[in-house]
Scaffold this motif. Structure first.
Motif, PDB file in Angstrom:
ATOM      1  N   ASP A  73       0.816  -1.216   0.000  1.00  0.00           N
ATOM      2  CA  ASP A  73       0.000   0.000   0.000  1.00  0.00           C
ATOM      3  C   ASP A  73       0.851   1.268   0.000  1.00  0.00           C
ATOM      4  OD1 ASP A  73       1.090  -0.204   2.491  1.00  0.00           O
ATOM      5  OD2 ASP A  73      -0.799  -0.013   3.594  1.00  0.00           O
ATOM      6  N   ARG A  74       2.173   1.133  -0.217  1.00  0.00           N
ATOM      7  CA  ARG A  74       3.055   2.298  -0.251  1.00  0.00           C
ATOM      8  C   ARG A  74       3.874   2.309  -1.552  1.00  0.00           C
ATOM      9  NH1 ARG A  74       3.675   4.775   4.907  1.00  0.00           N
ATOM     10  NH2 ARG A  74       1.657   4.436   5.932  1.00  0.00           N
ATOM     11  N   LEU A  75       4.117   3.498  -2.055  1.00  0.00           N
ATOM     12  CA  LEU A  75       4.937   3.698  -3.247  1.00  0.00           C
ATOM     13  C   LEU A  75       6.088   4.617  -2.879  1.00  0.00           C
ATOM     14  CD1 LEU A  75       5.475   3.594  -6.354  1.00  0.00           C
ATOM     15  CD2 LEU A  75       4.016   5.627  -6.523  1.00  0.00           C
ATOM     16  N   ILE A  76       7.316   4.152  -3.097  1.00  0.00           N
ATOM     17  CA  ILE A  76       8.501   4.968  -2.803  1.00  0.00           C
ATOM     18  C   ILE A  76       9.143   5.369  -4.127  1.00  0.00           C
ATOM     19  CG2 ILE A  76      10.770   5.043  -1.716  1.00  0.00           C
ATOM     20  CD1 ILE A  76       9.762   3.027   0.320  1.00  0.00           C
ATOM     21  N   LEU A  77       9.168   6.663  -4.378  1.00  0.00           N
ATOM     22  CA  LEU A  77       9.811   7.199  -5.583  1.00  0.00           C
ATOM     23  C   LEU A  77      11.153   7.812  -5.191  1.00  0.00           C
ATOM     24  CD1 LEU A  77       6.847   9.017  -7.374  1.00  0.00           C
ATOM     25  CD2 LEU A  77       7.649   6.668  -7.665  1.00  0.00           C
ATOM     26  N   ARG A  78      12.175   7.574  -6.015  1.00  0.00           N
ATOM     27  CA  ARG A  78      13.497   8.134  -5.740  1.00  0.00           C
ATOM     28  C   ARG A  78      14.090   8.670  -7.035  1.00  0.00           C
ATOM     29  NH1 ARG A  78      15.602   3.985  -4.042  1.00  0.00           N
ATOM     30  NH2 ARG A  78      17.256   3.407  -5.495  1.00  0.00           N
ATOM     31  N   ARG A  79      14.749   9.812  -6.922  1.00  0.00           N
ATOM     32  CA  ARG A  79      15.395  10.424  -8.092  1.00  0.00           C
ATOM     33  C   ARG A  79      16.788  10.879  -7.668  1.00  0.00           C
ATOM     34  NH1 ARG A  79      13.075  14.073 -12.115  1.00  0.00           N
ATOM     35  NH2 ARG A  79      14.428  13.912 -13.952  1.00  0.00           N
ATOM     36  N   THR A  80      17.794  10.509  -8.458  1.00  0.00           N
ATOM     37  CA  THR A  80      19.158  10.970  -8.205  1.00  0.00           C
ATOM     38  C   THR A  80      19.624  11.774  -9.410  1.00  0.00           C
ATOM     39  OG1 THR A  80      20.203   9.025  -9.184  1.00  0.00           O
ATOM     40  CG2 THR A  80      19.626   8.894  -6.851  1.00  0.00           C
ATOM     41  N   VAL A  81      20.400  12.826  -9.140  1.00  0.00           N
ATOM     42  CA  VAL A  81      20.943  13.670 -10.202  1.00  0.00           C
ATOM     43  C   VAL A  81      22.438  13.840  -9.969  1.00  0.00           C
ATOM     44  CG1 VAL A  81      20.816  15.892 -11.404  1.00  0.00           C
ATOM     45  CG2 VAL A  81      18.754  14.925 -10.348  1.00  0.00           C
ATOM     46  N   GLY A  82      23.248  13.561 -10.998  1.00  0.00           N
ATOM     47  CA  GLY A  82      24.687  13.717 -10.885  1.00  0.00           C
ATOM     48  C   GLY A  82      25.143  15.083 -11.372  1.00  0.00           C
ATOM     49  N   LYS A  83      26.412  15.383 -11.168  1.00  0.00           N
ATOM     50  CA  LYS A  83      26.949  16.693 -11.559  1.00  0.00           C
ATOM     51  C   LYS A  83      26.977  16.881 -13.074  1.00  0.00           C
ATOM     52  CE  LYS A  83      29.531  18.132  -7.528  1.00  0.00           C
ATOM     53  NZ  LYS A  83      30.806  18.668  -6.994  1.00  0.00           N
ATOM     54  N   SER A  84      26.839  15.773 -13.809  1.00  0.00           N
ATOM     55  CA  SER A  84      26.747  15.884 -15.268  1.00  0.00           C
ATOM     56  C   SER A  84      25.356  16.322 -15.705  1.00  0.00           C
ATOM     57  CB  SER A  84      27.071  14.535 -15.910  1.00  0.00           C
ATOM     58  OG  SER A  84      26.091  13.574 -15.555  1.00  0.00           O
ATOM     59  N   GLY A  85      24.409  16.322 -14.766  1.00  0.00           N
ATOM     60  CA  GLY A  85      23.034  16.670 -15.090  1.00  0.00           C
ATOM     61  C   GLY A  85      22.173  15.460 -15.403  1.00  0.00           C
ATOM     62  N   ARG A  86      22.788  14.284 -15.526  1.00  0.00           N
ATOM     63  CA  ARG A  86      22.022  13.071 -15.811  1.00  0.00           C
ATOM     64  C   ARG A  86      21.343  12.570 -14.542  1.00  0.00           C
ATOM     65  NH1 ARG A  86      25.224   8.722 -19.253  1.00  0.00           N
ATOM     66  NH2 ARG A  86      23.083   7.897 -19.248  1.00  0.00           N
TER      67      ARG A  86
END
Length: 548
Positions: A88-101
């Motif tokens: 019943d839970r959704l965990i979203l994660r986003r990572t951003v590197g110094k290259s912008g990717r």
């Protein structure tokens, strides 16, 4: 709803972990403290554009993670993306590197940004302080009316039908272009096809013809050579014994000697086998000699056929009979296209007409539902505006005809008058403060039908104050009874309505967020009332607002 937000090394946020309750959540802080940065972090994990400027100074990348509740719509999106949809839970994660990717994850499984964006449409609706500009957006006006009129699914069906229309139009156009091309080159293609058809090409014939031509060209020499060999193997004269006769006699002698020398028996057997092989060879040589055909007529016919094939190779740019056959078949298709394509074009036109009729029926049904919903929607918004100190305001939803498209055959206009007199386009007739109240009223009405679990207002109260701000706070608070609402605000009248209050502050250049205690809320409201110098009167006023 949004249960928690974790941010690491995002712009000015070094490290932040916050949990959120249900209801109306107030977020406040001094100008420049980082409220917009916090909202940006949430937007990032929901699929907003990423770039290298988001990475803070404390590492090589930034990480934003959010935990949401999960309903059937979310499970459907996850399933369609071949992702696990249990729990019943959704965990979203986003990572951003110094290259912008950037990299995106849903419940620790890699996903595309487009999946995040699709999920976000069912998780959070962020209303920024500049969203009053959306009142000028035809699509937003249409969405607001369609939600109230209960025709969102019908509009999707209309969009699907329009996609079918555009696809069939493209298909018809492609067929018509092919038909025009086929007709323009029909005589030329038919002439080239006719020449190949008349050649009666046979796969593999070139190699057979070349071998036969070589044999016919040297037939006399071959015949003489084989005749000489045949004469040696089978001499006509009785005075000259044949090799086979001599071997036969030799075998008899060896067999006789084997009575005394047993080893000679094996040699006799081997020589007997050789004699039989020689006998077969003599028969085949004689037969081959008889088959040699010295025919100038056949040689000429073969060379004529080869000349024809070589000429076709040069004319059609081919290197084999197989390539000529492929070109013949291709030209045959082009020749037949002119006739076959005419039937295909007629069928495509009928299919397009059917698709346009189906789309037209949906447009009519959509228009009728919009007409039925426009009045109640306008009345509901107008009633909310009256409760926001716009007592004489009038609001109207007007449908105008437009060219058929994905959203039907309507455009939606919002007309407004603060005095109840002559109404005009809302973007031209309303002041900044009025626009904020109109947008809040529309959002409140949309929220009743949108079933969005979390709504974020970023300074929706811009341009209002006093009693109006208090009423706006009450309306936002009322929305918080049925859904989770975040309100980023500078107004104490709105902040006092919250079920929970979070303070965004900056210390040593880093942005932090923490939930305020009851006394902390008093102090923050007092600051919002009186500024940096908190007076006893502001404290008393803050307690009154909080009804303490």
């Amino acid at each position: 709803m949004l249960y928690s937000l974790s941010v690491s090394n995002y712009i000015l946020i070094g490290s932040l972990e916050t949990v959120f309750p249900e209801g109306l959540i107030i977020i406040s802080g001094e100008t420049g403290a980082g409220k917009s940065i916090l909202l940006g972090a949430l937007s990032l994990v929901l699929g907003a554009k990423a770039d290298a400027s988001m990475v803070g100074p404390a590492g090589e990348n930034c990480v934003v993670e959010a935990e949401f509740g999960m309903d059937e719509a979310i499970r459907r999106i996850l399933s369609e993306a071949d992702l696990p949809a249990e729990g019943d839970r959704l965990i979203l994660r986003r990572t951003v590197g110094k290259s912008g990717r950037s990299r995106s994850f849903a419940n620790d499984e890699p996903v595309s940004v487009s999946v995040l964006q699709e999920l976000s449409e069912h998780l959070v609706d962020i209303h920024s302080q500049h969203q009053t500009l959306r009142l000028q957006d035809a699509r937003f006006r249409m969405e607001a009316l369609d939600l109230r009129a209960g025709c969102t699914s019908l509009r999707q069906a209309c969009t699907d039908a329009w996609n079918q229309v555009t696809e069939r139009r493209r298909s018809l156009q492609a067929l018509e272009e092919r038909l025009a091309e086929a007709r323009g080159q029909q005589d030329y293609n038919e002439s080239r096809w006719q020449r190949l058809e008349e050649a009666k090409l046979v796969s593999g014939e070139l190699e057979d013809l070349e071998a036969e031509q070589k044999q016919l060209a040297h037939a006399e020499e071959i015949r003489e050579t084989l005749s000489a060999a045949d004469a040696l193997l089978s001499p006509d004269s009785d005075d000259i014994p044949s090799p086979e006769h001599q071997l036969r006699e030799c075998v008899k002698l060896l067999e006789k000697a084997s009575r005394f020398v047993p080893a000679m028996e094996t040699l006799a057997e081997r020589l007997s086998s050789a004699r039989l092989e020689l006998e077969d060879i003599a028969v085949e040589v004689a037969s081959a000699t008889a088959r040699i055909d010295v025919s100038p007529e056949r040689l000429q016919a073969v060379e004529d056929r080869l000349s024809l094939l070589y000429g076709l190779f040069q004319k059609y740019g081919a290197t084999s009979v197989e390539e000529l056959i492929a070109e013949r078949d291709r030209l045959s298709g082009l020749v037949m296209d002119a006739t076959g394509l005419e039937a295909q074009v007629e069928e495509a036109r009928r299919a397009l007409t059917e698709a346009e009729k189906a789309h037209g029926r949906l447009c009519d049904e959509l228009h009728q539902k919009r007409v039925a919903g426009a009045g109640p929607f306008a009345q509901a918004v107008e009633k909310l505006l009256h409760g926001l100190d716009l007592d004489k305001a009038s609001f109207e939803v007007v449908l105008e005809a437009s060219a058929p498209g994905a959203l039907g055959r309507d455009t939606v206009q919002f007309l407004f008058s603060s005095t109840g007199q002559i109404k005009a386009d809302v973007a031209k007739a309303a002041s900044g403060g009025e626009l904020s109240r109109i947008m809040l009223a529309i959002k409140a009405e949309m929220a009743r039908f949108q079933h969005m679990p979390t709504l974020v207002f970023d300074e929706i109260d811009t341009g209002v104050s006093g009693g109006t701000a208090d009423k706006m706070g009450s309306l936002v608070c009322e929305m918080g009874r049925s859904m989770q609402v975040f309100a980023i605000t500078h107004l104490p009248q709105v902040a006092a309505k919250g079920h929970a209050h979070y303070l965004v502050s900056k210390a040593s250049g880093s942005t932090t967020v923490h939930q305020l205690s009851e006394e902390g809320r008093v102090q923050e409201l007092a600051r919002m009332l009186s500024g940096s110098s908190i007076t006893p009167e502001a404290i008393a006023n803050a307690r009154a607002l909080l009804k303490l």
